[in-house]
Scaffold this motif. Sequence first.
Motif, mmCIF file in Angstrom:
data_model
loop_
_atom_site.group_PDB
_atom_site.id
_atom_site.type_symbol
_atom_site.label_atom_id
_atom_site.label_comp_id
_atom_site.label_asym_id
_atom_site.label_seq_id
_atom_site.Cartn_x
_atom_site.Cartn_y
_atom_site.Cartn_z
ATOM 1 N N THR A 11 0.665 -1.334 0.025
ATOM 2 C CA THR A 11 0.145 0.040 -0.108
ATOM 3 C C THR A 11 0.881 1.225 -0.005
ATOM 4 N N GLU A 12 2.217 1.168 0.529
ATOM 5 C CA GLU A 12 2.973 2.566 0.571
ATOM 6 C C GLU A 12 3.255 2.698 -0.766
ATOM 7 N N ARG A 13 3.803 1.782 -1.326
ATOM 8 C CA ARG A 13 4.004 1.951 -2.686
ATOM 9 C C ARG A 13 2.905 2.255 -3.823
ATOM 10 N N ALA A 14 1.949 1.897 -3.569
ATOM 11 C CA ALA A 14 0.579 2.138 -4.379
ATOM 12 C C ALA A 14 0.389 3.775 -3.892
ATOM 13 N N ARG A 15 0.427 4.309 -2.911
ATOM 14 C CA ARG A 15 0.387 5.682 -2.529
ATOM 15 C C ARG A 15 1.320 6.473 -3.119
ATOM 16 N N GLN A 16 2.677 6.202 -3.303
ATOM 17 C CA GLN A 16 3.397 6.871 -3.903
ATOM 18 C C GLN A 16 3.229 7.048 -5.639
ATOM 19 N N GLN A 17 3.161 5.744 -6.001
ATOM 20 C CA GLN A 17 2.689 5.634 -7.436
ATOM 21 C C GLN A 17 1.639 6.327 -7.689
ATOM 22 N N LEU A 18 0.351 6.426 -6.929
ATOM 23 C CA LEU A 18 -0.751 7.042 -7.168
ATOM 24 C C LEU A 18 -0.493 8.534 -7.667
ATOM 25 N N GLU A 19 0.445 9.061 -6.898
ATOM 26 C CA GLU A 19 0.911 10.683 -7.037
ATOM 27 C C GLU A 19 1.270 10.930 -8.518
ATOM 28 N N ALA A 20 1.888 9.809 -9.080
ATOM 29 C CA ALA A 20 2.306 10.048 -10.603
ATOM 30 C C ALA A 20 1.411 9.474 -11.667
ATOM 31 N N ALA A 21 0.000 8.972 -11.170
ATOM 32 C CA ALA A 21 -0.784 8.592 -12.194
ATOM 33 C C ALA A 21 -1.131 9.790 -13.100
ATOM 34 N N PRO A 22 -1.716 9.688 -14.148
ATOM 35 C CA PRO A 22 -2.107 10.617 -15.265
ATOM 36 C C PRO A 22 -3.349 11.400 -14.394
#
Length: 292
Positions: free
Chosen positions: A259-270
């Motif tokens: 979930t931590e990586r998911a939160r970080q990568q969500l910030e880079a989503a289109p």
Amino acid sequence: MEREEAERLLEVARAAWWAFPTSFGRPVAEEPGEAVERLLEERGRLAGAARVLSPDEAAELGARAWRVWVLARDEAGGRAFLAAALERGGSACDRALGLYGDGVLALRLGAVEEARELGEAALEAARACGEAEPLALAHVGLARAEFERGEYARARELAAAAREHARDLELEVVRVPLHVEAQSIRMLGDLDRAAELLAESLALNRRIGDLGMVGVEVHNIAHVELRRGNPARALELFAELGPPDSLNAPFVAYAEGNTERARQQLEAAPPPAELPPDDRAELEWLRASLAA
């Protein structure tokens, strides 16, 4: 332009074969064929031909030739051509098909409300025509526009009607109403039924050989399976798509339990404004899930 030349261009349009007649994406499979190549080369002259031909012939030219602008990725040029082809009337069947094409081009340009209005006009003409293909395409064209407007119940109704009209037509016409109906049901929250129809759509697109739509449906099913609580299956499907892009990366991390990586990568989503309604909804679901 002389009428003889206009008639020649109409004959070229009559000889053109479109592998994917619904044509929201590329309307030919691989090699376009000689007639399509000639239309592509001479598309700048087709509006002039429409003005020389009779109203019925001009509408027929519009119905048969508009896809060349999809192939050329010149939606505005195609809409200008269709304005010339349809401005004097013509048969209801050809007008329905031309108006459907104008709606496709408008939707590709992001003119959703105009696409809806064109879809309504195409449906009126298709009903006057009474033939299966114009009725199927008019219904699915309007369904696409309603989907983009967030009117998912209406989109589902129209897509189901399109499937009924398309039941005896070629598979390529059948598959698009199936896709739109499945996506509408998905957006209405019936994930189990959506999964069934999306799997059917995936199988049909594999059979037809449209690899682009195969990827689209694998993507859609992956997200539905994640929402249904099947992360292992979702990961299998995401893996089929190859390395995750910026949209899918946070979902892959979430499916893996990170979930931590998911939160970080969500910030880079289109940005949501750049995405279709279904992908926007998935991002909203993931944000809510990560915040819970």
